[in-house]
Design a protein around this motif. Structure first.
Motif, short mmCIF file in Angstrom:
data_model
loop_
_atom_site.label_atom_id
_atom_site.label_comp_id
_atom_site.label_asym_id
_atom_site.label_seq_id
_atom_site.Cartn_x
_atom_site.Cartn_y
_atom_site.Cartn_z
N ASP A 350 -6.97 5.53 -0.68
CA ASP A 350 -8.42 5.70 -0.51
C ASP A 350 -8.73 6.57 0.70
O ASP A 350 -7.82 7.11 1.34
CB ASP A 350 -9.12 4.33 -0.45
CG ASP A 350 -8.74 3.54 0.80
OD1 ASP A 350 -8.15 4.13 1.73
OD2 ASP A 350 -9.03 2.34 0.84
N TYR A 351 -10.01 6.67 1.04
CA TYR A 351 -10.41 7.57 2.14
C TYR A 351 -9.91 7.07 3.50
O TYR A 351 -9.96 7.78 4.49
CB TYR A 351 -11.94 7.78 2.15
CG TYR A 351 -12.74 6.49 2.12
CD1 TYR A 351 -12.93 5.72 3.26
CD2 TYR A 351 -13.30 6.05 0.92
CE1 TYR A 351 -13.65 4.55 3.22
CE2 TYR A 351 -14.03 4.88 0.87
CZ TYR A 351 -14.20 4.12 2.02
OH TYR A 351 -14.90 2.95 1.98
N ASN A 352 -9.44 5.84 3.57
CA ASN A 352 -8.87 5.36 4.83
C ASN A 352 -7.38 5.66 4.94
O ASN A 352 -6.72 5.24 5.89
CB ASN A 352 -9.09 3.84 4.97
CG ASN A 352 -10.57 3.52 5.15
OD1 ASN A 352 -11.27 4.25 5.83
ND2 ASN A 352 -11.04 2.45 4.54
N GLY A 353 -6.84 6.32 3.92
CA GLY A 353 -5.45 6.76 4.00
C GLY A 353 -4.44 5.69 3.63
O GLY A 353 -3.24 5.84 3.90
N HIS A 354 -4.90 4.57 3.06
CA HIS A 354 -3.94 3.54 2.62
C HIS A 354 -4.29 3.07 1.21
O HIS A 354 -5.31 3.49 0.64
CB HIS A 354 -3.88 2.37 3.61
CG HIS A 354 -5.22 1.77 3.94
ND1 HIS A 354 -5.51 1.20 5.15
CD2 HIS A 354 -6.35 1.67 3.21
CE1 HIS A 354 -6.76 0.77 5.14
NE2 HIS A 354 -7.28 1.04 3.98
N MET A 355 -3.45 2.19 0.67
CA MET A 355 -3.68 1.79 -0.73
C MET A 355 -5.01 1.06 -0.85
O MET A 355 -5.31 0.14 -0.07
CB MET A 355 -2.53 0.89 -1.22
CG MET A 355 -2.64 0.59 -2.70
SD MET A 355 -1.13 -0.05 -3.42
CE MET A 355 -1.27 -1.78 -3.03
N THR A 356 -5.78 1.49 -1.83
CA THR A 356 -7.13 0.95 -2.01
C THR A 356 -7.06 -0.51 -2.51
O THR A 356 -6.10 -0.92 -3.16
CB THR A 356 -7.93 1.85 -2.98
OG1 THR A 356 -9.31 1.54 -2.86
CG2 THR A 356 -7.47 1.72 -4.42
N GLU A 357 -8.11 -1.30 -2.18
CA GLU A 357 -8.03 -2.76 -2.38
C GLU A 357 -7.83 -3.16 -3.85
O GLU A 357 -7.13 -4.13 -4.14
CB GLU A 357 -9.25 -3.45 -1.79
CG GLU A 357 -10.56 -2.91 -2.30
CD GLU A 357 -11.73 -3.28 -1.38
OE1 GLU A 357 -11.62 -4.25 -0.62
OE2 GLU A 357 -12.75 -2.59 -1.46
N SER A 358 -8.43 -2.38 -4.79
CA SER A 358 -8.33 -2.81 -6.18
C SER A 358 -6.87 -2.81 -6.65
O SER A 358 -6.49 -3.58 -7.53
CB SER A 358 -9.17 -1.90 -7.09
OG SER A 358 -8.74 -0.57 -6.96
N GLY A 399 -1.34 -5.85 6.19
CA GLY A 399 -0.73 -4.60 6.61
C GLY A 399 -1.32 -3.47 5.77
O GLY A 399 -2.25 -3.70 4.99
N GLU A 400 -0.81 -2.28 5.95
CA GLU A 400 -1.34 -1.13 5.19
C GLU A 400 -0.23 -0.55 4.33
O GLU A 400 0.79 -0.11 4.88
CB GLU A 400 -1.83 -0.03 6.14
CG GLU A 400 -3.06 -0.39 6.93
CD GLU A 400 -3.41 0.75 7.87
OE1 GLU A 400 -4.19 1.63 7.47
OE2 GLU A 400 -2.87 0.77 8.99
N ALA A 401 -0.42 -0.57 3.03
CA ALA A 401 0.55 0.09 2.15
C ALA A 401 0.20 1.58 2.11
O ALA A 401 -0.95 1.95 1.93
CB ALA A 401 0.49 -0.50 0.75
N LYS A 402 1.22 2.41 2.34
CA LYS A 402 0.99 3.86 2.42
C LYS A 402 1.64 4.58 1.25
O LYS A 402 2.53 4.03 0.59
CB LYS A 402 1.61 4.40 3.73
CG LYS A 402 1.00 3.81 4.98
CD LYS A 402 -0.33 4.46 5.29
CE LYS A 402 -0.78 4.04 6.69
NZ LYS A 402 -1.90 4.70 7.18
N LEU A 403 1.23 5.83 1.08
CA LEU A 403 1.74 6.64 -0.02
C LEU A 403 3.28 6.59 -0.08
O LEU A 403 3.95 6.78 0.92
CB LEU A 403 1.28 8.09 0.18
CG LEU A 403 1.74 9.09 -0.89
CD1 LEU A 403 1.17 8.73 -2.25
CD2 LEU A 403 1.32 10.51 -0.51
#
Ligand SMILES: NC(=O)C1=CN([C@@H]2O[C@H](COP(=O)(O)OP(=O)(O)OC[C@H]3O[C@@H](n4cnc5c(N)ncnc54)[C@H](O)[C@@H]3O)[C@@H](O)[C@H]2O)C=CC1
Ligand SMILES: C[N+](C)(C)CC(=O)CC(=O)[O-]
Length: 486
Positions: A350-358, A399-403
């Motif tokens: 998403d626009y925050n650079g991490h995996m989107t919540e859905s 945490g933040e899942a990234k690409l």
């Protein structure tokens, strides 16, 4: 007041036109002497209602009114647009145009003809200037292409007005500048069709092998870039000229039954390469490759959802890799069950650079589906009328899942009884918990729409897992509510 279209001939194609106009808010009057026409159009319309609106998140306008006329005169009265879709017989089409033009004056009359030229259709017409080809593709209610072919006698204003109407009902009018038998698209279909008939007749391929040859490969490419842009890429960095240099000489080899070929000379190369530059030159070959790849991913993922064609191959390949994951990462006894092995794709960011919540919910439902299949409450169980419904979910993003991250989805049973299953799903990157999803599932009799006890054989499989998981540490996140301090 809704605008009115008249559809003359309500078979496969006329039914598709009727549905497209109706779903775009036009009133439609159909004339067809076939006593079955009303039933057939009703069935096509039912399919179209399920299909066309699904192409967009923007709702369609209120559906127009469908009527069946007893005569052509009644059908065309007050119609702003008339589409002829009677059988492919020139003398029949001439008769129909004559009847239409006794009652309608000046309204555009498009013909669905697959191959007659507009000048042939216009022969002996009271007003040839309003008759033209508007050749659609089946299913007319979904596919945008309509080849619009005027003749020298056509009124340019009528053609422009007709093209605008076609755009209004969501179509792509392709203006065919020079009339020719079978227009543009049907010439390709005919070439491929005739070649295919030879391959079957000569015992070289079955109908199924021919369809696989198309839908597993070049059919997908054509669907998103057509012929020339696809071959431009196939020429590599040197583009179309290189492609032509490599494959031009094959034109005289017996690679097809169509051996009447244009002379392969510099003039032809310059013509094709020049038009290809104008069409695609704004993109580098690498850019075109990336565009093609993204388009193919979209197509192939859509096919995967349907377990169809190339999508079926992908699903089988996924299943093999998923099985290898389960074999390698066999869940140690007394640990949450590792059920899903997935990765973060570009479209999930998403626009925050991490995996989107859905996407966390997608993973959780893959995990719970895999778990339900494991305890015998998979798709066969659902088809028989019982299922687990998700009643409640609490997601904690830790945490933040990234690409590109590789994620594992696990499930720990927190508690259960005959009707309820309380579980903690975790999304892990290696050992790190990126998110937890605490979920309560209710076992439901789908027909009654009520919670009920799960089948004994399901409970028999569920109980030992729940028992083993009792020994696991209770997750900190379990029972937390939003805003609660740790
Ligand atoms: N089937 C296809 O894949 C495509 C067909 N077309 C063209 O569309 C036109 C119609 O083809 P289909 O719908 O496939 O044929 P169809 O056989 O399904 O329908 C033709 C309809 O015309 C009706 N009809 C016959 N005489 C009539 C008359 N005097 N007045 C009103 N209706 C009359 C018939 O009762 C029938 O329902 C043809 O010109 C065909 O070339 C165009 C694109 C694709
Ligand atoms: C086979 N056909 C000539 C009738 C095909 C068409 O006209 C277009 C289509 O929908 O395939």
């Amino acid at each position: 007041m809704a605008r009115k279209a008249a559809i003359i001939g309500g078979g496969v194609i006329g039914g598709g036109w009727a549905a497209r106009f109706l779903l775009n808010g036009w009133d439609v009057a159909v004339f067809d002497p076939d006593p079955e026409a009303e039933r057939k159009i009703g069935e096509v319309l039912a399919n179209a209602r399920n299909a066309l609106p699904a192409l967009s998140d923007v709702p369609m306008p209120a559906e127009g009114r469908l009527s069946f006329a007893d005569t052509i005169t009644e059908a065309v009265e007050g119609a702003e647009y008339i589409q002829e879709s009677v059988s492919e017989r020139l003398e029949l089409k001439h008769r129909v145009f004559a009847q239409i033009q006794q009652a309608s004056h000046g309204a555009p009359i498009g013909s669905s003809t697959s191959g007659f030229k507009p000048s042939e259709l216009q022969e002996n017409a009271a007003d040839p200037s309003v008759i033209f080809v508007a050749h659609p593709f089946n299913p007319v209610y979904l596919l945008p292409l309509a080849e619009v072919v005027p003749s020298a006698k056509s009124d340019a204003k009528v053609i422009e007005n007709a093209k605008e109407i076609l755009r209004e009902i969501g179509m792509f009018p392709l203006h065919v500048r020079k009339e020719i038998d079978a227009h543009i698209a049907d010439r390709f279909l005919e070439a491929v069709w005739r070649e295919a008939l030879w391959l079957v007749k000569d015992g070289i391929a079955t109908t199924e092998e021919i369809d696989e040859a198309i839908r597993m490969g070049f059919g997908l490419r054509w669907g998103q870039m057509g012929l020339f842009e696809t071959y431009r890429i196939a020429g590599g960095e040197a583009g179309m000229k290189h492609f032509l240099a490599q494959f031009g000489p094959c034109l005289t080899w017996p690679w097809t039954k169509l051996m009447d070929v244009p002379e392969f000379n510099d003039e032809l190369v310059d013509l094709i390469a020049g038009q290809s530059d104008a069409q695609s030159g704004k993109h580098s070959i690498r850019e075109l490759e990336r565009i093609r790849d993204q388009n193919l991913i979209g197509f192939m993922r859509a096919l995967k959802e349907r377990n169809w064609g190339a999508g079926k191959v992908l699903l089988e390949h996924d299943a093999r890799r998923q099985a290898a994951f389960h074999a390698d990462a066999a869940t140690p006894a007394g640990a949450p069950l590792a059920l899903v092995n997935t990765q973060v794709l570009p479209g999930y960011i998403d626009y925050n650079g991490h995996m989107t919540e859905s996407r966390y919910l997608y993973i959780a439902s893959d995990v719970s589906n895999a778990f339900l299949a494991l305890i015998g409450a998979g798709m066969d169980y659902v088809s028989a009328g019982h299922s687990y419904y998700t009643a409640e979910t609490h997601i904690m993003h830790l945490g933040e899942a990234k690409l590109g991250d590789r994620l594992t989805g696990t499930l720990q049973v927190l508690s259960m009884d005959e009707k309820r299953l309380h579980a903690m799903i975790r999304v892990l990157r290696g050992d790190e918990v990126v998110a937890s999803l605490e979920q309560m599932f209710l076992h439901v009799d789908m027909k009654a729409g009520k919670a009920c006890a799960a089948a004994p054989e399901v409970l028999e499989k569920l109980r030992p897992i729940a028992k083993a998981h009792e020994a696991l540490p209770r997750p900190e996140a379990a029972g937390r509510y939003v805003g609660q301090r740790k």
